[in-house]
Design a protein around this motif. Structure first.
Motif, PDB file in Angstrom:
ATOM      1  N   ALA A 230       0.831  -1.209   0.000  1.00 33.49           N
ATOM      2  CA  ALA A 230       0.000   0.000   0.000  1.00 33.49           C
ATOM      3  C   ALA A 230       0.863   1.256   0.000  1.00 33.49           C
ATOM      4  O   ALA A 230       1.980   1.263   0.527  1.00 33.49           O
ATOM      5  N   GLU A 231       0.323   2.306  -0.582  1.00 31.78           N
ATOM      6  CA  GLU A 231       0.945   3.630  -0.477  1.00 31.78           C
ATOM      7  C   GLU A 231       0.341   4.303   0.747  1.00 31.78           C
ATOM      8  O   GLU A 231      -0.880   4.454   0.848  1.00 31.78           O
ATOM      9  N   ILE A 232       1.191   4.701   1.682  1.00 33.64           N
ATOM     10  CA  ILE A 232       0.724   5.253   2.955  1.00 33.64           C
ATOM     11  C   ILE A 232       1.247   6.670   3.103  1.00 33.64           C
ATOM     12  O   ILE A 232       2.451   6.902   3.081  1.00 33.64           O
ATOM     13  N   THR A 233       0.318   7.604   3.225  1.00 36.59           N
ATOM     14  CA  THR A 233       0.678   9.021   3.361  1.00 36.59           C
ATOM     15  C   THR A 233       0.056   9.576   4.636  1.00 36.59           C
ATOM     16  O   THR A 233      -0.838  10.410   4.589  1.00 36.59           O
ATOM     17  N   ILE A 234       0.512   9.065   5.771  1.00 40.71           N
ATOM     18  CA  ILE A 234       0.035   9.517   7.080  1.00 40.71           C
ATOM     19  C   ILE A 234       0.943  10.658   7.528  1.00 40.71           C
ATOM     20  O   ILE A 234       2.157  10.536   7.509  1.00 40.71           O
ATOM     21  N   LYS A 235       0.332  11.768   7.950  1.00 43.03           N
ATOM     22  CA  LYS A 235       1.092  12.957   8.359  1.00 43.03           C
ATOM     23  C   LYS A 235       0.671  13.401   9.759  1.00 43.03           C
ATOM     24  O   LYS A 235      -0.451  13.162  10.172  1.00 43.03           O
ATOM     25  N   PRO A 236       1.577  14.092  10.464  1.00 37.55           N
ATOM     26  CA  PRO A 236       1.192  14.635  11.766  1.00 37.55           C
ATOM     27  C   PRO A 236       0.420  15.935  11.601  1.00 37.55           C
ATOM     28  O   PRO A 236       0.670  16.708  10.682  1.00 37.55           O
ATOM     29  N   GLY A 237      -0.539  16.131  12.483  1.00 41.97           N
ATOM     30  CA  GLY A 237      -1.219  17.425  12.615  1.00 41.97           C
ATOM     31  C   GLY A 237      -0.789  17.985  13.959  1.00 41.97           C
ATOM     32  O   GLY A 237       0.326  17.750  14.409  1.00 41.97           O
ATOM     33  N   HIS A 238      -1.655  18.690  14.635  1.00 42.05           N
ATOM     34  CA  HIS A 238      -1.345  19.168  15.982  1.00 42.05           C
ATOM     35  C   HIS A 238      -1.926  18.164  16.967  1.00 42.05           C
ATOM     36  O   HIS A 238      -3.102  18.213  17.305  1.00 42.05           O
ATOM     37  N   TYR A 239      -1.107  17.220  17.411  1.00 41.50           N
ATOM     38  CA  TYR A 239      -1.504  16.128  18.286  1.00 41.50           C
ATOM     39  C   TYR A 239      -2.570  15.249  17.646  1.00 41.50           C
ATOM     40  O   TYR A 239      -3.511  14.808  18.287  1.00 41.50           O
ATOM     41  N   ASP A 240      -2.401  15.030  16.370  1.00 45.20           N
ATOM     42  CA  ASP A 240      -3.203  14.043  15.670  1.00 45.20           C
ATOM     43  C   ASP A 240      -2.393  13.533  14.491  1.00 45.20           C
ATOM     44  O   ASP A 240      -1.340  14.068  14.166  1.00 45.20           O
ATOM     45  N   LEU A 241      -2.895  12.478  13.891  1.00 46.00           N
ATOM     46  CA  LEU A 241      -2.327  11.994  12.647  1.00 46.00           C
ATOM     47  C   LEU A 241      -3.486  11.777  11.688  1.00 46.00           C
ATOM     48  O   LEU A 241      -4.609  11.506  12.102  1.00 46.00           O
ATOM     49  N   HIS A 242      -3.212  11.948  10.417  1.00 46.55           N
ATOM     50  CA  HIS A 242      -4.252  11.773   9.414  1.00 46.55           C
ATOM     51  C   HIS A 242      -3.599  11.540   8.062  1.00 46.55           C
ATOM     52  O   HIS A 242      -2.443  11.922   7.851  1.00 46.55           O
ATOM     53  N   GLY A 243      -4.328  10.919   7.184  1.00 42.78           N
ATOM     54  CA  GLY A 243      -3.810  10.685   5.853  1.00 42.78           C
ATOM     55  C   GLY A 243      -4.519   9.540   5.177  1.00 42.78           C
ATOM     56  O   GLY A 243      -5.628   9.158   5.559  1.00 42.78           O
ATOM     57  N   PHE A 244      -3.849   8.977   4.185  1.00 45.16           N
ATOM     58  CA  PHE A 244      -4.499   8.008   3.319  1.00 45.16           C
ATOM     59  C   PHE A 244      -3.659   6.751   3.155  1.00 45.16           C
ATOM     60  O   PHE A 244      -2.433   6.794   3.195  1.00 45.16           O
ATOM     61  N   VAL A 245      -4.380   5.651   2.952  1.00 47.18           N
ATOM     62  CA  VAL A 245      -3.780   4.373   2.588  1.00 47.18           C
ATOM     63  C   VAL A 245      -4.411   3.998   1.258  1.00 47.18           C
ATOM     64  O   VAL A 245      -5.644   3.939   1.150  1.00 47.18           O
ATOM     65  N   SER A 246      -3.577   3.784   0.238  1.00 44.44           N
ATOM     66  CA  SER A 246      -4.087   3.497  -1.109  1.00 44.44           C
ATOM     67  C   SER A 246      -3.432   2.245  -1.657  1.00 44.44           C
ATOM     68  O   SER A 246      -2.253   1.977  -1.417  1.00 44.44           O
ATOM     69  N   GLU A 247      -4.238   1.490  -2.418  1.00 43.78           N
ATOM     70  CA  GLU A 247      -3.729   0.295  -3.074  1.00 43.78           C
ATOM     71  C   GLU A 247      -4.685  -0.098  -4.193  1.00 43.78           C
ATOM     72  O   GLU A 247      -5.901  -0.085  -3.999  1.00 43.78           O
ATOM     73  N   ASN A 248      -4.122  -0.421  -5.349  1.00 48.02           N
ATOM     74  CA  ASN A 248      -4.901  -0.889  -6.498  1.00 48.02           C
ATOM     75  C   ASN A 248      -6.061   0.042  -6.848  1.00 48.02           C
ATOM     76  O   ASN A 248      -7.168  -0.415  -7.152  1.00 48.02           O
ATOM     77  N   GLY A 249      -5.837   1.337  -6.785  1.00 51.78           N
ATOM     78  CA  GLY A 249      -6.866   2.302  -7.152  1.00 51.78           C
ATOM     79  C   GLY A 249      -7.917   2.557  -6.084  1.00 51.78           C
ATOM     80  O   GLY A 249      -8.872   3.286  -6.324  1.00 51.78           O
ATOM     81  N   HIS A 250      -7.776   1.962  -4.913  1.00 48.80           N
ATOM     82  CA  HIS A 250      -8.708   2.170  -3.806  1.00 48.80           C
ATOM     83  C   HIS A 250      -8.011   2.966  -2.717  1.00 48.80           C
ATOM     84  O   HIS A 250      -6.807   2.810  -2.495  1.00 48.80           O
ATOM     85  N   THR A 251      -8.776   3.795  -2.003  1.00 47.19           N
ATOM     86  CA  THR A 251      -8.196   4.673  -0.986  1.00 47.19           C
ATOM     87  C   THR A 251      -9.048   4.671   0.270  1.00 47.19           C
ATOM     88  O   THR A 251     -10.275   4.660   0.207  1.00 47.19           O
ATOM     89  N   VAL A 252      -8.377   4.709   1.416  1.00 49.23           N
ATOM     90  CA  VAL A 252      -9.029   4.805   2.721  1.00 49.23           C
ATOM     91  C   VAL A 252      -8.383   5.956   3.482  1.00 49.23           C
ATOM     92  O   VAL A 252      -7.158   6.088   3.513  1.00 49.23           O
ATOM     93  N   TYR A 253      -9.215   6.804   4.078  1.00 47.56           N
ATOM     94  CA  TYR A 253      -8.753   7.900   4.933  1.00 47.56           C
ATOM     95  C   TYR A 253      -8.620   7.377   6.357  1.00 47.56           C
ATOM     96  O   TYR A 253      -9.468   6.613   6.837  1.00 47.56           O
ATOM     97  N   VAL A 254      -7.552   7.792   7.063  1.00 53.97           N
ATOM     98  CA  VAL A 254      -7.283   7.363   8.438  1.00 53.97           C
ATOM     99  C   VAL A 254      -7.011   8.602   9.288  1.00 53.97           C
ATOM    100  O   VAL A 254      -6.317   9.525   8.848  1.00 53.97           O
ATOM    101  N   SER A 255      -7.551   8.626  10.526  1.00 53.96           N
ATOM    102  CA  SER A 255      -7.328   9.751  11.422  1.00 53.96           C
ATOM    103  C   SER A 255      -7.341   9.263  12.867  1.00 53.96           C
ATOM    104  O   SER A 255      -8.111   8.368  13.226  1.00 53.96           O
ATOM    105  N   TYR A 256      -6.480   9.875  13.704  1.00 50.51           N
ATOM    106  CA  TYR A 256      -6.442   9.551  15.128  1.00 50.51           C
ATOM    107  C   TYR A 256      -5.989  10.775  15.909  1.00 50.51           C
ATOM    108  O   TYR A 256      -4.995  11.414  15.547  1.00 50.51           O
TER     109      TYR A 256
END
Length: 125
Positions: free
Chosen positions: A44-70
């Protein structure tokens, strides 16, 4: 370090809080989270980045994408890697890496995340 090792290291830990600046420990948390996902989802291509005391970004594979946040707990509260409610990890389908609204919200604990992402990436149509 996969997600299981990440959980062993961070579960129950109170991440250092530097107020209006993201602490070095919080940045380390985000980096290790991203690396754990990369180990568990190597294709998977993983583009998770830090925010201000959070993380967010995307996980992509085979043309499909999922947003992740914590949101990393602050003010001395410990990380609860088992929380599957609104304080757990949010994930949802996305059209692409610019889609921050996406499909319905799902929440899970850290251990379940790689498998849940894998299933969501496989069933998107």
């Amino acid at each position: 370090m996969g997600m299981q090792e990440f959980v062993k290291k961070w579960n129950g830990v109170s991440v250092e809080d530097d107020g209006c600046f993201m602490s070095g420990e919080a940045k380390q948390f985000v980096t290790q989270f991203r690396n754990a996902l990369k180990k568990d989802l190597p294709d998977a291509e993983i583009t998770i980045k830090p925010g201000h005391y959070d993380l967010h970004g995307f996980v992509s594979e085979n043309g499909h994408t999922v947003y992740v946040s914590y949101n990393i707990p602050r003010y001395g509260l410990p990380v609860n890697c088992s929380d599957c409610g609104v304080n757990g990890i949010l994930y949802r389908t996305a059209r692409d890496t610019k889609d921050f609204t996406g499909g319905p919200n799902h929440f899970c604990g850290f251990r379940e995340l790689p498998g849940n992402l894998r299933r969501m990436l496989e069933v998107q149509s």
